[in-house]
Design an enzyme around this catalytic site. Structure first.
Site, mmCIF file in Angstrom:
data_model
loop_
_atom_site.group_PDB
_atom_site.id
_atom_site.type_symbol
_atom_site.label_atom_id
_atom_site.label_comp_id
_atom_site.label_asym_id
_atom_site.label_seq_id
_atom_site.Cartn_x
_atom_site.Cartn_y
_atom_site.Cartn_z
ATOM 1 N N VAL A 146 -0.543 -6.073 0.730
ATOM 2 C CA VAL A 146 0.088 -5.346 1.823
ATOM 3 C C VAL A 146 -0.537 -3.964 1.974
ATOM 4 C CG1 VAL A 146 2.283 -4.477 2.710
ATOM 5 C CG2 VAL A 146 2.255 -6.480 1.209
ATOM 6 N N CYS A 147 -0.836 -3.582 3.232
ATOM 7 C CA CYS A 147 -1.186 -2.178 3.486
ATOM 8 C C CYS A 147 -0.615 -1.777 4.836
ATOM 9 C CB CYS A 147 -2.689 -1.945 3.410
ATOM 10 S SG CYS A 147 -3.646 -2.654 4.757
ATOM 11 N N GLY A 148 -0.937 -0.605 5.297
ATOM 12 C CA GLY A 148 -0.354 -0.086 6.536
ATOM 13 C C GLY A 148 -0.696 -0.928 7.752
#
Lengths: 102, 419
Positions: free
Chosen positions: A9-11
């Site tokens: 998960v990232c932005g």
């Protein structure tokens, strides 16, 4: 052999999560663990979980604000920017955790 | 030479695989892995080209024409968003190769001379420095001067970034991190200054509230596709399109916002092993030394206050774009990215959401100003790489966060005007 699933998960679900996927796949392969990875952005996590059924979630963004449905989470930062020794520590933890699930 | 020239004229999807292969081999990657990286990057560029054509040609060109006719709006520049902008930066051919070498050597030298404690292993975000080198190249007509501008931008960022690691530690709870991407240090100082001004205004300086997270059921509103459809509906209604066209344009814009990042992701998959190899190469140079590691702004994006405020700021940014007289940029591509771009505003406000909103307004006005001013250079680079054809002007709000690079370009322009 079981294939474990790792959600990264990232932005944006594009940049750093893809980097983590590449690194974690290589590291687990070296350790003889088969993993399947996918990526999403931080807002998609709760909708991704029911479909993908991850065993582990790794976030380069903070996962504190997200409902991860009790799935084990790790910070991706040591993997992303640490030198090999620091990254190894997180990989060791993930390896131990995945093996303990068997 | 002629063969080389004609090869270079084939464009990013043909040239960049070779350049990526060369960079990979320099960092000691196995041939097969470096070759696959190159191919994947090439595929990414083919995808980016397709979607850029849909965005600029099919959707935006007629929309902007009609808007200009109907309302006399001067929003002639499309905000292409950082995903497309990064693709353009990584498609500038030999400049990518040169800048990789320049930026890594520069960082190692500055570390060795103890000018900085920041190890900029955030290789992906090299694209910002490459982009400004490309701007410099177009502005001065000299590749060397362009590279000097890009390198100077990186050097100044490194000098500043060590100083903010304290605030980052406070915000993330992790020591030894800093952020070098998208002008974070400068934006932070601007917000800090705004905060001090607000401190002096009686009454206003007492306001303090904290915005908690957007309830989960509203989180989908910040999805790129929903933002695309939302902006599509508003713009095509303003353009007085017939209902059929409103629907079609909105879904097309939603689709571009959804597909473009996925195309850039392919590019990213190709670049991932290269950035790993380069990061390891840099980390290995300074064993045991105390360093601040440069991280991507993504590290801050999980913050709930940041999520909430960036959601509120989507319509506000559109409104500011219409109202501000100097602005020519139509915000679209970077609206979902406000979730990183406003990070300095939130960090500087120290959990006072009122201050965070004031800071955000100030930096959004700066985004629009700089992005408008850089539109000719951005369009020049985009067209030179062939990714954006002759379909109107482009820029990107992210450039508005790159104050150091912008000031360097302006100084260069000033010096040129004396000649």
């Amino acid at each position: 052999m079981k294939t474990y699933k790792i959600l990264n998960v990232c932005g944006s679900g594009i940049a750093t999560s893809t980097l983590i996927s590449s690194k974690v796949k290589d590291a687990m392969k070296e350790r003889g663990i088969s993993v399947e990875t996918t990526e999403c952005n931080i807002r998609e996590v709760s909708t991704m979980i029911p479909g993908f059924h991850p065993d582990v979630i790794i976030g380069t963004s903070s996962l504190e604000s997200v409902d991860t449905k009790g799935i084990k989470t790790y910070s991706g930062m040591p993997i992303l920017y640490g030198n090999k020794l620091i990254a190894k520590k997180t990989f060791d933890e993930i390896e131990a955790y995945l093996k303990s699930m068997e | 030479m002629e063969i080389l020239q004609s090869f270079l004229s084939l464009g990013a999807s043909a040239v960049m695989p070779v350049i990526i292969l060369i960079i990979g081999l320099i960092f000691g990657m196995k041939f097969k892995k470096a070759f696959m990286s190159g191919i994947t990057v090439g595929i990414g560029f083919i995808g980016i080209n397709l979607v850029a054509g849909l965005l600029m040609g099919t959707i935006m060109a007629p929309l902007i024409n009609t808007l200009t006719e109907n309302w006399n709006l001067s929003l002639s520049t499309v905000d292409m968003g950082w995903p497309l902008a990064s693709g353009i930066a990584f498609s500038t051919g030999t400049l990518v190769l040169i800048m990789f070498a320049v930026l890594i050597i520069l960082n190692i030298v500055m570390m060795a001379l103890k000018l900085t404690t920041t190890l900029n292993v955030d290789i992906w975000n090299f694209w910002h420095f490459i982009m400004f080198a490309a701007f410099g190249h177009i502005l001065t007509g000299s590749l060397v001067l362009g590279c000097i501008i890009g390198a100077a931008y990186c050097a100044i960022t490194l000098l500043l970034s060590g100083r903010i690691s304290g605030s980052i530690a406070k915000f993330t709870g992790v020591e030894g991190l800093t952020i070098t991407a998208v002008g974070f240090p400068v934006a932070y100082y601007i917000c800090y200054a705004v905060d001090r001004i607000v401190d002096r205004i009686p009454g206003i300086n007492k306001i303090n509230f904290n915005l908690k997270s957007v309830p989960e059921k509203y989180a989908f509103l910040t999805e790129p596709s929903i933002i695309g459809i939302f902006v599509g509906v508003i713009l095509s209604l303003l353009a007085k399109y017939p209902v059929n066209n409103v629907i079609l344009t909105s879904i097309q814009l939603g689709a571009v916002m959804y597909i473009m990042p996925r195309m850039v992701k392919i590019l990213m998959e190709g670049l991932a092993p290269i950035t790993e190899a380069a990061g390891d190469f840099m980390n290995d140079r300074f064993p045991g030394r105390k360093v601040d590691i440069a991280i991507d702004c993504a590290a801050l994006a999980g913050d709930t206050e940041l999520l909430t405020i960036s959601t509120i700021m989507v319509p506000v940014t559109l409104l500011l774009a219409v109202v501000l007289p100097f602005n020519t940029v139509l915000p679209i591509g970077d609206l979902p990215a406000l979730v990183y771009m406003l990070a300095p505003a939130i960090v500087a406000a120290n959990r006072n959401s009122f201050r965070a909103i004031i800071n955000s307004l100030v930096i959004i006005v700066i985004f629009l100003f700089i992005a408008s001013d850089l539109a000719p250079l951005a369009t020049g680079v985009a067209q030179a790489t062939g990714i954006v054809k002759d379909q109107g002007m482009v820029s990107c709000l992210t450039f508005g966060n790159e104050h150091i690079g912008y000031v360097l370009l302006k100084l260069t322009e000033l010096i040129q005007s004396f000649k």
